[in-house]
Write an enzyme that holds these catalytic residues in place. Structure first.
Site, PDB file in Angstrom:
ATOM      1  N   ILE A 519       0.849  -1.192   0.000  1.00 20.17           N
ATOM      2  CA  ILE A 519       0.000   0.000   0.000  1.00 20.17           C
ATOM      3  C   ILE A 519       0.880   1.236   0.000  1.00 20.17           C
ATOM      4  O   ILE A 519       1.837   1.342   0.762  1.00 20.17           O
ATOM      5  CB  ILE A 519      -0.915   0.003   1.239  1.00 20.17           C
ATOM      6  CG1 ILE A 519      -1.835  -1.220   1.215  1.00 20.17           C
ATOM      7  CG2 ILE A 519      -1.735   1.287   1.308  1.00 20.17           C
ATOM      8  CD1 ILE A 519      -2.687  -1.372   2.448  1.00 20.17           C
ATOM      9  N   GLY A 520       0.545   2.187  -0.850  1.00 19.22           N
ATOM     10  CA  GLY A 520       1.316   3.419  -0.923  1.00 19.22           C
ATOM     11  C   GLY A 520       2.355   3.406  -2.018  1.00 19.22           C
ATOM     12  O   GLY A 520       3.419   4.006  -1.900  1.00 19.22           O
ATOM     13  N   SER A 521       2.070   2.704  -3.109  1.00 10.93           N
ATOM     14  CA  SER A 521       2.992   2.722  -4.242  1.00 10.93           C
ATOM     15  C   SER A 521       2.214   3.087  -5.496  1.00 10.93           C
ATOM     16  O   SER A 521       0.981   3.078  -5.477  1.00 10.93           O
ATOM     17  CB  SER A 521       3.659   1.359  -4.425  1.00 10.93           C
ATOM     18  OG  SER A 521       2.695   0.376  -4.715  1.00 10.93           O
ATOM     19  N   ASP A 563       4.341  16.382   2.525  1.00 12.95           N
ATOM     20  CA  ASP A 563       4.875  15.211   1.816  1.00 12.95           C
ATOM     21  C   ASP A 563       3.955  14.832   0.652  1.00 12.95           C
ATOM     22  O   ASP A 563       3.521  13.690   0.530  1.00 12.95           O
ATOM     23  CB  ASP A 563       5.039  14.034   2.778  1.00 12.95           C
ATOM     24  CG  ASP A 563       5.975  12.956   2.212  1.00 12.95           C
ATOM     25  OD1 ASP A 563       6.736  13.270   1.266  1.00 12.95           O
ATOM     26  OD2 ASP A 563       5.940  11.814   2.702  1.00 12.95           O
TER      27      ASP A 563
END
Length: 798
Positions: A519-521, A563
């Protein structure tokens, strides 16, 4: 010899104290002291401008006991500036000019106000013909000037730059800071109350927008009010006014911004915004209904249907429910909050009726689209800051009113589809409820009876939990690193309402395809799967921009994400963008425009101010968004490997890119985008996998927005609200300022040089060695001393 009359002695003594001479003209010098008592009887002041247009004096402008150091326009007696507006002194307070600056002290010697510390000594204090109070050093260089610290007024010849604001007075007889603000953005002038916009200069019928250049400052002259750019060479917005010798632009204590001219003996208002006083937020108090009083020119105040005045003599007025079984809900920020998200059953909604609107609805976006009224009410019930809602029947959209309720107004349109509802609590307000004596005395007895039972219940719950742990093999427990964790059922059993959602092991296993997917790509942009079509990319960019705009201007406190990168933009099944990972976020109060903090974020998306130890602000997120927008356009990382054949070999991009250069190294795409923008070759920037399914005009629009966001100078970057407007097509795309983008060429050269020093790391990024560098740019000399690191070394999926 005749007797000496006491009256003449008093006059003589006063003359000795005041020096009874004319005030100084133009200048006074250190070791000068002036007291408020000198001016009780109308003494003209201690300093005037050369032609006596303005005076500086310690006065009590409302005939009260509060004294202020003020600048006054002598012909009209109008106060144009005050130093100690939030710290008045008594008539025995004093203003002292010394070589260190100006200080104002009260009768007991306590410090109330002062100018900042200077690097050189003060030689003189000057009052100019424009009304500017200036401290000078021995070489006549300016150390400080009142024009840089405006209160509620600007005069002809004074500039109000972006980042500086006007704040209203608290009332007609109180100079302290009130509730209204006028501030400048890169594209407009805004009036705000409680962080809510209620007027924009560009939307006024008397204003004309003549340029899309970024606004730098507001100023006025004898013929009009202007927003300027390019050091005054370009007019962005103008309001033409009748010619006058003297005029002021003032934010009134009522919340109306006006321009007035003075001729002879009278003031004439020549411009006002908002023109309808009912559009000012608190003109009729809390929930007061404002109706235009056309004949008198003043608004008429009453209470809406189902409401009445809590006390007719109360000022400001408050309209409360007519039915005594209901009470207004207080915000969760209130000290007497009577609203609880855990007790929504006690909440209901009273209608304000048709034809009523709220001042902020035309300047804010709905919190939800495509929902029914019941869902809109539920959103408010679950938010203790929400005090009411407006529901738009035509678009099924929901607006929320948070933190403090202002006035409502009769809608200008009979076809207004917005319906207003006020959240109320069933039962009398705790603020107005006091327990009787017996109830007050009975509380400890009840507590003594209940506490043992509560203790027994907690012990039983603990025993049950320990028993479930002992039977882990039969209850679906999971074991990680020799530690036993409770099952999802147990987690649910002990969950606390209102906290973030807890995901069980089985849910995470299913969501990640047995932990194969990180998760998070969330692959759509850089992966090898189906290509994102152009409209999908635009929708993702717009959704991300709206999310950041909400964080920056839609919350009670401004949130800087810190970010912003593709990995932190998650996509819904239908590619709806969701901003995630707030682990590095920072909060800014309404008084803060920026803050200093240690470097955080991800290499490749860090704004230049991170690297120069400058204050960060919401414009830091704007820069990161600009970098992300370029990646959305190209479908590849901004820093990619170039093979010896000249093609782009970004393993995560899924597509190739042609380059005229040869040899192996690094291509810094933002630099290339700047070069293609200069040459008008926008199609070369688009993802080649789109294969002709996008036009040059479409790419140009997004590239222009991205480059404007990437300006080195944060003040030149648009805010995210303006970015949303440009992406939606409501305003033209900005014009990138090349002088503030030249640093991208330096970055590109450094990336290329560093790529020869260390090989590609086999992932989607390069790891570069540390370098020290100083360069000269549009903002002066920048000094860099940092290491390029991979995303995971600074920030990454958590």
């Amino acid at each position: 010899m005749g007797s000496f009359h006491p009256f003449f002695f008093t006059i003589f003594l006063s003359c000795a104290l005041v020096s009874c001479s004319n005030p100084s003209s133009g200048f006074i010098y250190p070791n000068f002291t002036s007291k408020g008592i000198h001016f009780v009887d109308g003494f003209v002041g201690f300093l005037t401008s050369v032609n006596e247009t303005f005076k500086a004096a310690m006065i009590n402008p409302f005939g009260q006991t509060n004294f202020y150091l003020c600048i006054v326009h002598m012909a009209s007696n109008a106060v144009t500036w005050s130093a100690n507006r939030d710290a008045p002194v008594s008539n025995a307070g004093a203003m002292n000019l010394s070589v260190t600056g100006i200080i104002i002290t009260d009768q007991d010697g306590s410090l109330k106000w002062s100018t900042p510390r200077f690097n050189s000594s003060v030689s003189a204090l000057q009052l100019t013909e424009t009304g500017n109070l200036v401290l000078l050093d021995q070489s006549n260089a300016t150390l400080w000037e009142s024009f840089h610290y405006p209160t509620d007024t600007i005069v002809i010849g004074q500039k109000l730059p972006v980042g500086v604001y006007l704040s209203s007075a608290a009332s007609s007889t109180d100079l302290s800071v009130g509730s209204y603000w006028l501030s400048l953005t890169s594209s407009d002038a805004l009036l705000q109350w409680q962080n809510l916009t209620y007027w924009k200069l560009s939307m006024d019928t008397n204003a004309y927008k003549t340029s899309t250049y970024p606004v730098e400052y507001m100023a006025m002259n004898q013929t009009g009010l202007y927003l300027f750019s390019n050091n005054g060479a370009v007019v962005v917005i103008e309001v033409n006014l009748s010619v006058s010798d003297f005029g002021i632009a003032k934010l009134d204590y009522s919340g109306q911004f006006s321009v007035s001219s003075f001729s002879g003996t009278d003031w004439e208002q020549v411009f006002a915004g908002p023109g309808d006083k009912c559009q000012t937020p608190f003109v009729c108090g809390t929930l007061g209904l404002c109706t235009d009083g056309a004949a008198s020119g003043n608004p008429l105040c009453s209470c809406p249907l189902n409401f009445h005045y809590s006390s007719p003599s109360q000022n400001p007025t408050v309209c409360v429910p007519s039915d005594g079984s209901y009470s207004l809900s207080n915000s969760c920020n209130s000290s007497n909050n009577n609203n609880s998200t855990g007790n929504s059953s006690s909440v209901t909604y009273l209608s304000l009726g048709y034809g009523i609107d709220y001042f902020a609805n035309d300047f804010t976006s709905p919190v939800k689209y495509g929902i029914n009224l019941s869902v809109c009410e539920d959103l408010c019930s679950q938010n203790c800051s929400c005090l009411g809602i407006f529901y738009d029947n035509s678009s099924d959209s929901c607006y929320v009113l948070e933190n403090q309720l202002g006035s409502v107004m009769s809608s200008a349109s009979n076809n207004n589809d917005r319906l207003g509802f006020v959240k109320v609590i069933v039962g009398p307000s705790p603020a107005n409820f006091a327990p009787n004596k017996d109830e007050a005395l009975g509380f400890p007895i009840v507590a003594l009876v209940l506490l043992p039972f509560i203790g027994l219940f907690l012990l039983a719950a603990l025993g049950f939990f320990l028993w479930r742990r002992s039977t882990s093999s039969k209850t679906g427990k999971i074991h990680l690193n020799s530690q036993t964790l409770p099952s999802s059922e147990e987690l649910d059993a002990f969950s606390i309402p209102g906290l973030p959602v807890k995901f069980g092991y089985a849910e995470l296993e299913a969501a990640t395809d047995n932990f194969k997917t990180m998760i998070g790509s969330d692959r759509s942009l850089f992966g090898n799967g189906p290509v994102l079509e152009w409209q999908e990319r635009v929708d993702i960019a717009l959704g991300t921009a709206r999310g950041l705009a909400y964080l920056h201007s839609g919350c009670q406190q401004k949130i800087i994400h810190c970010d912003v990168k593709p990995e932190n933009i998650l996509l819904h099944d239908h590619f709806q963008a969701k901003i995630s990972d707030f682990g590095l976020s920072k909060l800014l109060s309404s008084e803060q425009s920026g803050l200093f903090t240690t470097m955080r974020g991800t290499r490749g998306y860090l704004a230049p101010e991170w690297l120069t130890s400058s204050a960060i602000s919401d414009k830091t997120d704007v820069y990161s968004f600009g970098m992300v927008l370029l990646e959305i356009v190209s479908g590849r990382k901004n820093c990619s490997l170039r093979t010896r054949s000249g093609s782009m070999n970004d393993e995560s991009s899924g597509g190739g890119y042609s380059s005229s250069s040869s040899g192996q190294g690094v291509v810094y795409f933002p630099m290339f985008a700047l070069e293609m923008h200069e040459q008008g070759r926008y199609l070369e920037l688009a993802d080649p996998r789109l294969d002709g399914r996008v036009t040059s005009e479409d790419v140009e629009k997004l590239v222009r927005v991205a480059l404007c966001c990437a300006h080195e100078d944060p003040t030149l970057r648009p805010n995210m609200v303006s970015v949303v407007s440009m992406l939606e097509g409501e305003t033209p795309s900005g014009e990138p300022r090349l002088e503030s983008l030249n640093f991208l060429r330096f970055y590109g050269r450094r990336f290329a040089e560093a790529s020869t020093a260390e090989e590609y790391n086999g992932q989607d990024e390069f790891v570069f060695p540390q370098f020290n560098q100083s360069i000269t740019s549009s903002r002066g000399t920048l000094h860099f001393n940092f290491s390029y690191m991979s995303s995971q070394q600074v920030s990454g999926p958590r």
